[in-house]
Design a protein around this motif. Structure first.
Motif, PDB file in Angstrom:
ATOM      1  N   ALA A 199      32.004 -14.391  -5.082  1.00 32.73           N
ATOM      2  CA  ALA A 199      33.210 -15.216  -5.144  1.00 32.73           C
ATOM      3  C   ALA A 199      33.993 -14.959  -6.428  1.00 32.73           C
ATOM      4  O   ALA A 199      35.227 -14.902  -6.419  1.00 32.73           O
ATOM      5  N   LYS A 200      33.288 -14.781  -7.533  1.00 32.02           N
ATOM      6  CA  LYS A 200      33.948 -14.594  -8.830  1.00 32.02           C
ATOM      7  C   LYS A 200      34.503 -13.182  -9.012  1.00 32.02           C
ATOM      8  O   LYS A 200      35.577 -12.994  -9.585  1.00 32.02           O
ATOM      9  N   LEU A 201      33.753 -12.191  -8.557  1.00 33.30           N
ATOM     10  CA  LEU A 201      34.104 -10.799  -8.851  1.00 33.30           C
ATOM     11  C   LEU A 201      34.702 -10.050  -7.662  1.00 33.30           C
ATOM     12  O   LEU A 201      35.154  -8.917  -7.819  1.00 33.30           O
ATOM     13  N   LYS A 202      34.679 -10.661  -6.489  1.00 34.49           N
ATOM     14  CA  LYS A 202      35.272 -10.057  -5.287  1.00 34.49           C
ATOM     15  C   LYS A 202      34.636  -8.718  -4.927  1.00 34.49           C
ATOM     16  O   LYS A 202      35.285  -7.819  -4.397  1.00 34.49           O
ATOM     17  N   ASN A 203      33.359  -8.582  -5.243  1.00 31.72           N
ATOM     18  CA  ASN A 203      32.602  -7.383  -4.886  1.00 31.72           C
ATOM     19  C   ASN A 203      31.306  -7.791  -4.199  1.00 31.72           C
ATOM     20  O   ASN A 203      30.784  -8.885  -4.438  1.00 31.72           O
ATOM     21  N   VAL A 204      30.780  -6.903  -3.377  1.00 23.10           N
ATOM     22  CA  VAL A 204      29.536  -7.204  -2.673  1.00 23.10           C
ATOM     23  C   VAL A 204      28.359  -7.076  -3.641  1.00 23.10           C
ATOM     24  O   VAL A 204      28.224  -6.072  -4.344  1.00 23.10           O
ATOM     25  N   CYS A 205      27.509  -8.091  -3.659  1.00 23.84           N
ATOM     26  CA  CYS A 205      26.303  -8.090  -4.501  1.00 23.84           C
ATOM     27  C   CYS A 205      25.126  -7.656  -3.631  1.00 23.84           C
ATOM     28  O   CYS A 205      24.598  -8.450  -2.860  1.00 23.84           O
ATOM     29  N   TYR A 206      24.715  -6.391  -3.749  1.00 18.21           N
ATOM     30  CA  TYR A 206      23.696  -5.876  -2.824  1.00 18.21           C
ATOM     31  C   TYR A 206      22.366  -5.526  -3.485  1.00 18.21           C
ATOM     32  O   TYR A 206      21.455  -5.046  -2.824  1.00 18.21           O
ATOM     33  N   PHE A 207      22.226  -5.755  -4.797  1.00 13.06           N
ATOM     34  CA  PHE A 207      20.947  -5.545  -5.480  1.00 13.06           C
ATOM     35  C   PHE A 207      20.483  -6.852  -6.111  1.00 13.06           C
ATOM     36  O   PHE A 207      21.305  -7.683  -6.516  1.00 13.06           O
ATOM     37  N   PHE A 208      19.168  -7.005  -6.227  1.00 10.73           N
ATOM     38  CA  PHE A 208      18.566  -8.189  -6.852  1.00 10.73           C
ATOM     39  C   PHE A 208      17.448  -7.731  -7.784  1.00 10.73           C
ATOM     40  O   PHE A 208      16.626  -6.896  -7.409  1.00 10.73           O
ATOM     41  N   SER A 209      17.436  -8.271  -8.997  1.00 10.29           N
ATOM     42  CA  SER A 209      16.370  -7.974  -9.962  1.00 10.29           C
ATOM     43  C   SER A 209      15.460  -9.186 -10.089  1.00 10.29           C
ATOM     44  O   SER A 209      15.927 -10.298 -10.372  1.00 10.29           O
ATOM     45  N   LEU A 210      14.177  -8.991  -9.877  1.00  8.17           N
ATOM     46  CA  LEU A 210      13.213 -10.092  -9.888  1.00  8.17           C
ATOM     47  C   LEU A 210      13.032 -10.658 -11.304  1.00  8.17           C
ATOM     48  O   LEU A 210      12.738  -9.902 -12.232  1.00  8.17           O
ATOM     49  N   PRO A 211      13.183 -11.963 -11.495  1.00  9.91           N
ATOM     50  CA  PRO A 211      12.921 -12.566 -12.810  1.00  9.91           C
ATOM     51  C   PRO A 211      11.470 -12.339 -13.229  1.00  9.91           C
ATOM     52  O   PRO A 211      10.546 -12.586 -12.445  1.00  9.91           O
ATOM     53  N   LEU A 212      11.287 -11.875 -14.445  1.00  6.20           N
ATOM     54  CA  LEU A 212       9.950 -11.562 -14.975  1.00  6.20           C
ATOM     55  C   LEU A 212       9.221 -10.553 -14.087  1.00  6.20           C
ATOM     56  O   LEU A 212       8.001 -10.407 -14.184  1.00  6.20           O
ATOM     57  N   TYR A 213       9.962  -9.866 -13.214  1.00  7.74           N
ATOM     58  CA  TYR A 213       9.403  -8.890 -12.265  1.00  7.74           C
ATOM     59  C   TYR A 213       8.409  -9.545 -11.315  1.00  7.74           C
ATOM     60  O   TYR A 213       7.483  -8.904 -10.815  1.00  7.74           O
ATOM     61  N   GLN A 214       8.608 -10.838 -11.038  1.00  4.52           N
ATOM     62  CA  GLN A 214       7.676 -11.586 -10.190  1.00  4.52           C
ATOM     63  C   GLN A 214       8.348 -12.048  -8.894  1.00  4.52           C
ATOM     64  O   GLN A 214       9.564 -12.205  -8.833  1.00  4.52           O
ATOM     65  N   GLY A 215       7.520 -12.280  -7.877  1.00  2.00           N
ATOM     66  CA  GLY A 215       7.983 -12.976  -6.685  1.00  2.00           C
ATOM     67  C   GLY A 215       8.508 -12.110  -5.567  1.00  2.00           C
ATOM     68  O   GLY A 215       9.112 -12.621  -4.621  1.00  2.00           O
ATOM     69  N   GLY A 216       8.273 -10.788  -5.636  1.00  2.00           N
ATOM     70  CA  GLY A 216       8.780  -9.921  -4.585  1.00  2.00           C
ATOM     71  C   GLY A 216       8.313 -10.322  -3.198  1.00  2.00           C
ATOM     72  O   GLY A 216       9.102 -10.426  -2.260  1.00  2.00           O
ATOM     73  N   LYS A 217       7.014 -10.580  -3.070  1.00  2.00           N
ATOM     74  CA  LYS A 217       6.445 -10.925  -1.767  1.00  2.00           C
ATOM     75  C   LYS A 217       6.993 -12.256  -1.263  1.00  2.00           C
ATOM     76  O   LYS A 217       7.365 -12.400  -0.097  1.00  2.00           O
ATOM     77  N   ASP A 218       7.073 -13.251  -2.157  1.00  2.00           N
ATOM     78  CA  ASP A 218       7.518 -14.586  -1.750  1.00  2.00           C
ATOM     79  C   ASP A 218       9.006 -14.610  -1.400  1.00  2.00           C
ATOM     80  O   ASP A 218       9.430 -15.339  -0.496  1.00  2.00           O
ATOM     81  N   CYS A 219       9.797 -13.842  -2.138  1.00  2.00           N
ATOM     82  CA  CYS A 219      11.251 -13.869  -1.958  1.00  2.00           C
ATOM     83  C   CYS A 219      11.764 -12.896  -0.911  1.00  2.00           C
ATOM     84  O   CYS A 219      12.922 -12.990  -0.508  1.00  2.00           O
TER      85      CYS A 219
END
Length: 354
Positions: A291-311
């Motif tokens: 909404a702010k940048l008018k671009n598609v957000c298609y990557f996600f970086s895991l906080p503390l590199y944790q939670g890949g399986k759960d998320c």
């Protein structure tokens, strides 16, 4: 990191030719970042932008087998969206004409028209080095206006690093101590913010306990505050900020902490009532960035590199194309999204040996 992890890292740097080498930063000093880029250029690396990387992805299993024959490839990524990305990194990206991806925490990004200086102002004599440092203290994270400017340059792509990035303690095990990093700012930003951004000279030496991203935790550990005070007093008596210039400062802090630990009131566990849920974090961070940048957000970086399986179910549902983790890849069988392992930035210097 044990010896096997170090050997694995060296293998990725020197011999894994078909995969782009994805480097993970939070912030970096000007001379260090310049030396990294110059080394990558000297070693004939092609520094990929986000679109280039997306084209190289095989969404069924990682990277396409065929790598360009004439170029080695690298990717520069920055987590958290710290002020350093504006004051230092962006001017140097422009200077060297290379691209990077910034993973931001939307709840920490301010709506502000205030102009904060960067290296270009310093190079042109409009601001002192001290003013650059003070801007980090005044506004530790980027503003939406700065993100729009960087994104419009074509050199910076903006993606999600969760909505709030709440971090909580999960045990009484001490893994490190609060200490200065780039621009003398705390290395452990989340703990500093949780303590309401105290004066730095009253925070050095505070224990950092085993921690996790809040959406993954049911019960959190609440340590007693006396340990923070005692360890900070030890740092002050041994030189204050200059204590961290000494050899084996971390070993000295661990030894003193163990000797004094019996005098600290014991902590306790309590049920966590987190403001951040994994699904909301994944979806809402993406929505706000788009909404702010008018671009598609298609990557996600895991906080503390944790939670890949759960998320992963939420990330797939939200429409992300890939997930960025730490140096260990955590892709699970049958998983649709690639999980891209990253190399800590300081390993770039070892490329000089290959």
């Amino acid at each position: 990191m044990n010896i096997f992890s170090k050997l694995d890292m060296l293998y990725k740097l020197g011999f894994e030719a078909r995969r782009p080498k994805i480097f993970s930063f939070h912030d970096c000093l000007p001379d260090v970042f310049s030396s990294y880029i110059e080394l990558l250029i000297y070693k004939r690396y092609r520094i990929l932008g986000a679109e280039d990387l997306l084209e190289r992805l095989d969404l069924a299993g990682g990277f396409r087998a065929e790598a360009p024959a004439t170029h080695k490839e690298a990717v520069l990524t920055f987590d958290d969206g710290r002020r350093n990305c504006w004051t230092v990194i962006f001017p140097l990206l422009k200077k060297y004409k290379v691209k990077a991806s910034f993973f931001i925490i939307p709840s920490r990004v301010k709506d502000s028209d205030e102009y904060f200086p960067n290296l270009e102002d310093y190079w042109n004599g409009r601001v002192s080095w001290e003013n650059l440092y003070m801007s980090h203290r005044k506004q530790p994270y980027l503003t939406w206006n700065e993100l729009k400017i960087m994104n419009a340059s074509g050199l910076v792509d903006i993606f999600s690093h969760s909505l709030r990035h709440d971090v909580v303690n999960v045990s009484s095990r001490v893994v490190d101590f609060q200490h200065p990093g780039v621009y003398e700012m705390p290395v452990y930003f989340d703990e500093w913010f949780a303590a309401c951004e105290p004066q730095l000279d009253s925070f050095w030496g505070a224990p950092v306990y085993e921690r996790a991203w809040a959406p993954l935790v049911s019960n959190c550990y609440k340590p007693g505050k006396m340990a923070d005070t005692v360890m900070n007093e030890f740092v002050k008596k041994n030189g204050g900020f200059l204590f961290f210039k000494k050899r084996e400062w971390r070993k000295k802090l661990f030894e003193y902490f163990q000797s004094a630990r019996k005098s600290f009131p014991s902590g306790h566990f309590k049920k966590l009532e987190s403001k951040e849920g994994a699904r909301e974090s994944v979806f809402e961070s993406k929505r706000q960035i788009e909404a702010k940048l008018k671009n598609v957000c298609y990557f996600f970086s895991l906080p503390l590199y944790q939670g890949g399986k759960d998320c992963m179910p939420f990330l797939e549902e939200a429409g992300y194309k890939a997930v960025f983790s730490g140096h260990k890849q955590t892709r699970n069988k049958g998983q649709a999204l690639p999980v891209l392992s990253r190399i800590p930035s300081f390993w770039i210097k070892f490329l000089s040996y290959f």
